[in-house]
Design a protein around this motif. Structure first.
Motif, mmCIF file in Angstrom:
data_model
loop_
_atom_site.group_PDB
_atom_site.id
_atom_site.type_symbol
_atom_site.label_atom_id
_atom_site.label_comp_id
_atom_site.label_asym_id
_atom_site.label_seq_id
_atom_site.Cartn_x
_atom_site.Cartn_y
_atom_site.Cartn_z
ATOM 1 N N ARG A 2 1.201 1.446 1.461
ATOM 2 C CA ARG A 2 -0.046 1.644 2.191
ATOM 3 C C ARG A 2 -0.021 0.830 3.489
ATOM 4 O O ARG A 2 -0.147 1.370 4.568
ATOM 5 N N PHE A 3 0.152 -0.478 3.346
ATOM 6 C CA PHE A 3 0.177 -1.363 4.501
ATOM 7 C C PHE A 3 1.563 -1.980 4.667
ATOM 8 O O PHE A 3 2.260 -2.242 3.690
ATOM 9 N N CYS A 4 1.936 -2.214 5.919
ATOM 10 C CA CYS A 4 3.174 -2.940 6.197
ATOM 11 C C CYS A 4 3.054 -3.624 7.548
ATOM 12 O O CYS A 4 2.167 -3.311 8.349
ATOM 13 N N THR A 5 3.952 -4.558 7.796
ATOM 14 C CA THR A 5 4.020 -5.208 9.098
ATOM 15 C C THR A 5 4.814 -4.314 10.049
ATOM 16 O O THR A 5 5.505 -3.386 9.631
ATOM 17 N N PRO A 6 4.754 -4.585 11.348
ATOM 18 C CA PRO A 6 5.586 -3.823 12.284
ATOM 19 C C PRO A 6 7.073 -3.901 11.961
ATOM 20 O O PRO A 6 7.834 -2.996 12.301
ATOM 21 N N GLU A 7 7.488 -4.970 11.274
ATOM 22 C CA GLU A 7 8.885 -5.113 10.875
ATOM 23 C C GLU A 7 9.196 -4.362 9.585
ATOM 24 O O GLU A 7 10.341 -4.314 9.150
ATOM 25 N N GLY A 8 8.160 -3.804 8.955
ATOM 26 C CA GLY A 8 8.367 -2.990 7.767
ATOM 27 C C GLY A 8 8.203 -3.714 6.453
ATOM 28 O O GLY A 8 8.526 -3.152 5.403
ATOM 29 N N ARG A 9 7.671 -4.928 6.469
ATOM 30 C CA ARG A 9 7.415 -5.624 5.200
ATOM 31 C C ARG A 9 6.166 -5.036 4.555
ATOM 32 O O ARG A 9 5.084 -5.055 5.141
ATOM 33 N N MET A 10 6.312 -4.536 3.337
ATOM 34 C CA MET A 10 5.225 -3.840 2.658
ATOM 35 C C MET A 10 4.342 -4.803 1.882
ATOM 36 O O MET A 10 4.834 -5.738 1.254
ATOM 37 N N ASP A 11 3.033 -4.566 1.918
ATOM 38 C CA ASP A 11 2.103 -5.259 1.029
ATOM 39 C C ASP A 11 1.833 -4.315 -0.133
ATOM 40 O O ASP A 11 1.006 -3.411 -0.045
ATOM 41 N N LEU A 12 2.515 -4.524 -1.238
ATOM 42 C CA LEU A 12 2.435 -3.624 -2.383
ATOM 43 C C LEU A 12 1.413 -4.075 -3.419
ATOM 44 O O LEU A 12 1.233 -3.410 -4.439
ATOM 45 N N ALA A 13 0.731 -5.178 -3.148
ATOM 46 C CA ALA A 13 -0.298 -5.650 -4.079
ATOM 47 C C ALA A 13 -1.644 -4.997 -3.813
ATOM 48 O O ALA A 13 -2.516 -5.000 -4.677
ATOM 49 N N VAL A 14 -1.815 -4.422 -2.637
ATOM 50 C CA VAL A 14 -3.096 -3.833 -2.249
ATOM 51 C C VAL A 14 -3.126 -2.371 -2.662
ATOM 52 O O VAL A 14 -2.183 -1.623 -2.423
ATOM 53 N N SER A 15 -4.231 -1.951 -3.285
ATOM 54 C CA SER A 15 -4.330 -0.558 -3.723
ATOM 55 C C SER A 15 -5.649 0.077 -3.334
ATOM 56 O O SER A 15 -6.037 1.106 -3.879
ATOM 57 N N LYS A 16 -6.365 -0.521 -2.399
ATOM 58 C CA LYS A 16 -7.683 0.007 -2.047
ATOM 59 C C LYS A 16 -7.695 0.437 -0.587
ATOM 60 O O LYS A 16 -6.712 0.876 -0.049
ATOM 61 N N GLY A 17 -8.855 0.317 0.040
ATOM 62 C CA GLY A 17 -9.042 0.862 1.369
ATOM 63 C C GLY A 17 -8.610 -0.066 2.475
ATOM 64 O O GLY A 17 -8.063 -1.152 2.255
ATOM 65 N N GLN A 66 -6.943 -4.834 4.214
ATOM 66 C CA GLN A 66 -5.782 -5.049 5.069
ATOM 67 C C GLN A 66 -5.628 -6.526 5.424
ATOM 68 O O GLN A 66 -6.564 -7.174 5.880
ATOM 69 N N LEU A 67 -4.442 -7.074 5.196
ATOM 70 C CA LEU A 67 -4.171 -8.469 5.486
ATOM 71 C C LEU A 67 -3.836 -8.663 6.966
ATOM 72 O O LEU A 67 -3.338 -7.734 7.625
ATOM 73 N N PRO A 68 -4.082 -9.848 7.520
ATOM 74 C CA PRO A 68 -3.696 -10.117 8.906
ATOM 75 C C PRO A 68 -2.205 -9.871 9.115
ATOM 76 O O PRO A 68 -1.377 -10.288 8.308
#
Length: 274
Positions: free
Chosen positions: A182-197, A201-203
């Motif tokens: 769902r979310f990732c950094t511009p470098e492509g690191r994924m935040d796979l703990a988030v499952s909502k809207g 979104q983390l900074p």
């Protein structure tokens, strides 16, 4: 031939049948591509799976995270969650044939200028690379050691793609990108703990499709997985999960002219009941 991409079904078979009737009314014998999560959490997982299989060559499917979860549960590698609705498949007399059909589905498809996946892609992958990496997973999943492979599938690391990844880490990272991102950094690191809207979104993280200069911008990426996004149609993006499970709609989009076909759905599960 007219082709429709269809969002997450999640075991909502009556609504699938209603949607197919509406598509048939405007485009008889249309080709159908399902963007994953055929089963689970809705009330009719077995019926839905049978309905899609019965479509034969008219239909193609990419695997979603719930479809992979079905495989892992069927092999005894994972336990059923309290919100799972997979018992009818697991207890079916032909369960082995059904499971075999599921494990032979692809994780990505190309249809003309369209790239179809369940969740998304990391910004460093081109459309061609996405297809090649999906094929690596498909080869293992269809092979004789597929159960051993599933045993190593779960986990959030590595969260960032590298061409140097090997073995289980490489396969796990590919699967997480294609079926969970769902979310990732511009470098492509994924935040796979988030499952909502988007409010979660983390900074430093962006919705994967809003990373500047992602390498799939020259294709139209078609995906589901993220029901809180709703229907999004941009020149190079189609988001298809419109919350059939949660009382939203089941949606299909014609890939040739972007015609939208939708059916309203009852609320099969309440948000927060997972």
């Amino acid at each position: 031939m007219t082709t429709y991409a269809i969002g997450d079904l999640q075991g909502c078979c009556p609504k699938l049948n209603e949607l197919l009737e509406r598509i048939h009314a405007v485009s008889p014998d249309a080709h159908l591509i399902f963007v994953g999560d055929l089963v689970n959490r809705g009330p009719n997982s077995l019926e839905t799976l049978r309905e899609v299989i019965a479509l034969g060559e008219r239909a193609e499917v990419v695997l979603g995270n719930h479809d992979l979860h079905l495989l892992a549960v069927a092999c005894g590698l994972r336990k059923l969650h309290r919100s799972d609705t997979l018992d009818d498949i697991l207890n079916a007399p032909d369960r082995d044939e059904l499971i075999d059909w599921v494990r032979r589905r692809p994780l990505a498809l190309r249809h003309g200028e369209h790239l179809l996946v369940h969740a998304g892609v990391v910004p460093q992958w081109t459309a061609t690379q996405t297809m090649d990496l999906a094929a690596e997973v498909e080869e293992v999943l269809r092979g004789p050691n597929w159960v051993d492979f599933l045993a190593q599938m779960y986990g959030n690391e590595p969260a960032q793609w590298s061409d140097s990844l090997k073995g289980a880490d490489r396969i796990r990272c590919i699967i997480n990108a294609l079926t969970r991102i769902r979310f990732c950094t511009p470098e492509g690191r994924m935040d796979l703990a988030v499952s909502k809207g988007v409010e979660t979104q983390l900074p430093g993280y962006l919705r994967w499709f809003e990373v500047p200069d992602r390498k799939t911008e020259d294709a139209t990426v078609v995906f589901g997985h993220w029901s809180t996004l709703g229907l999004i149609m941009r020149p190079n993006l189609i988001s298809l999960d419109t919350g059939c499970l949660w009382g939203g709609q089941l949606s299909a989009v014609c890939l040739e002219d972007r015609r939208v076909v939708q059916v309203e759905c009852p609320q099969f599960q309440k948000p927060g009941s997972i």
